[in-house]
Design a protein around this motif. Structure first.
Motif, short mmCIF file in Angstrom:
data_model
loop_
_atom_site.label_atom_id
_atom_site.label_comp_id
_atom_site.label_asym_id
_atom_site.label_seq_id
_atom_site.Cartn_x
_atom_site.Cartn_y
_atom_site.Cartn_z
N THR A 26 0.87 1.22 11.30
CA THR A 26 0.80 2.26 10.26
C THR A 26 -0.48 2.10 9.43
OG1 THR A 26 2.11 0.97 8.68
CG2 THR A 26 3.33 2.43 10.16
N SER A 53 0.94 5.69 13.61
CA SER A 53 1.06 6.84 12.71
C SER A 53 -0.30 7.54 12.58
CB SER A 53 1.55 6.39 11.33
OG SER A 53 0.53 5.67 10.67
N SER A 83 3.72 10.05 17.46
CA SER A 83 4.59 9.65 16.34
C SER A 83 5.53 10.75 15.84
CB SER A 83 3.75 9.11 15.19
OG SER A 83 3.04 10.15 14.60
N ILE A 102 6.16 -4.07 12.85
CA ILE A 102 5.23 -3.07 12.34
C ILE A 102 4.05 -3.82 11.73
CG2 ILE A 102 4.89 -1.08 10.83
CD1 ILE A 102 7.86 -0.51 10.98
N CYS A 105 1.98 -2.89 8.17
CA CYS A 105 3.00 -2.00 7.61
C CYS A 105 2.54 -1.54 6.23
CB CYS A 105 4.34 -2.73 7.52
SG CYS A 105 5.65 -1.71 6.84
N THR A 109 5.41 3.25 4.54
CA THR A 109 6.40 3.02 5.60
C THR A 109 7.49 2.06 5.12
OG1 THR A 109 5.07 3.65 7.51
CG2 THR A 109 6.65 1.86 7.86
N CYS A 112 9.85 4.22 3.15
CA CYS A 112 10.66 5.12 3.98
C CYS A 112 11.79 4.35 4.67
CB CYS A 112 9.79 5.81 5.03
SG CYS A 112 8.77 7.12 4.34
N ASN A 118 13.22 9.23 7.67
CA ASN A 118 12.45 9.20 8.92
C ASN A 118 11.35 10.25 8.92
OD1 ASN A 118 14.08 7.19 9.99
ND2 ASN A 118 15.55 8.67 10.77
N GLN A 119 10.20 9.86 8.39
CA GLN A 119 9.08 10.83 8.40
C GLN A 119 8.38 10.86 9.74
OE1 GLN A 119 6.55 9.98 5.04
NE2 GLN A 119 7.70 11.39 3.75
N HIS A 120 8.44 9.78 10.48
CA HIS A 120 7.89 9.77 11.85
C HIS A 120 8.64 8.73 12.70
CE1 HIS A 120 5.55 6.28 10.58
NE2 HIS A 120 4.79 6.99 9.78
N HIS A 123 9.43 5.07 11.64
CA HIS A 123 10.54 4.91 10.68
C HIS A 123 11.89 4.95 11.41
CE1 HIS A 123 7.56 7.03 7.71
NE2 HIS A 123 7.25 5.76 7.90
#
Ligand SMILES: Cc1cc2nc3c(=O)[nH]c(=O)nc-3n(C[C@H](O)[C@H](O)[C@H](O)COP(=O)(O)O)c2cc1C
Length: 204
Positions: A26, A53, A83, A102, A105, A109, A112, A118-120, A123
């Protein structure tokens, strides 16, 4: 008996004793951590399910050159996901794996995952790890930390995740690669991946 492609895939996977690791990258500084981790995971014969991301791409362009990723995606043991696509194996608890990391990170993120938003795909994959009680390691890179970061870290720790700060140890040696490896090696230890990245403290 009919054996479909997926059955064959899992059969070969278990026969090969490969570890299946999910790697999310990320948009925090420290893209080298994720790239070095990817390098060592592939050297140690792991199958890597990789998701990056959009913010990672921007940061990577500044820090490492995003074309670096192309070198890895040619490797048959790397499965690269877009993503915003949730219709992939790492978005489902029904597909087993040996852990997720991750690296790096971002604070975004971290937030989230702590909030269950869950934006992508990264997540969602992390959410799956927590609900399935599987290993989740977050190599968080932010400085300094606010109370919100600390509370999010607490939530994730209570839910079973591991916060692994991107803090190198200076007894590992003097140069930048040694410092990066000191963090990467600890992360591999946490994943249970055997490696020979030098990093151990020695009294001699
Ligand atoms: C050059 C650059 C460096 C950044 N470094 C960090 C960082 O070290 N830590 C962090 O939490 N966010 C950092 N950010 C901000 C994140 O990229 C931003 O919060 C983004 O929304 C994170 O999205 P993602 O977690 O989906 O990748 C940085 C952004 C840029 C452009």
């Amino acid at each position: 008996m009919i054996i479909d492609n997926w059955t064959l895939y899992y059969f070969l996977f278990f026969v090969n004793q490969m570890k299946r690791i999910i790697l999310g990258m990320t948009g925090a500084s420290g893209t080298v951590y994720g790239l070095r981790l990817l390098d060592v995971l592939l050297q140690t014969n792991c199958e890597v399910h990789l998701a990056v991301s959009d913010a990672w791409k921007s940061v990577a362009k500044e820090e490492s050159g995003v074309q670096i990723l192309e070198r890895f995606t040619l490797n048959p043991n790397v499965k690269l996901y877009v993503s915003d696509n949730f219709a992939v194996p790492i978005a489902s608890g029904s597909v087993p794996n040996d852990g997720m990391v991750i690296a790096p990170c971002s604070g975004g993120t971290l937030g989230c995952i702590a909030a269950g938003v869950n934006q992508h795909l990264i997540h969602r994959a992390a959410e799956v790890q927590l609900k399935e009680r599987r290993r989740l390691i977050l190599l968080v890179r932010e400085s300094p930390l606010s109370l919100i970061h600390l509370q999010n870290m607490e939530r994730i720790t209570l839910a079973g995740g591991i916060i692994q700060p991107a803090c190198p140890c200076f007894y590992s040696g003097g140069n930048t690669n040694d410092l990066i490896d000191s963090v990467v090696a600890r992360t591999l230890d946490l994943l249970g991946v055997e490696h020979n990245v030098s990093c151990r403290y020695s009294c001699q």
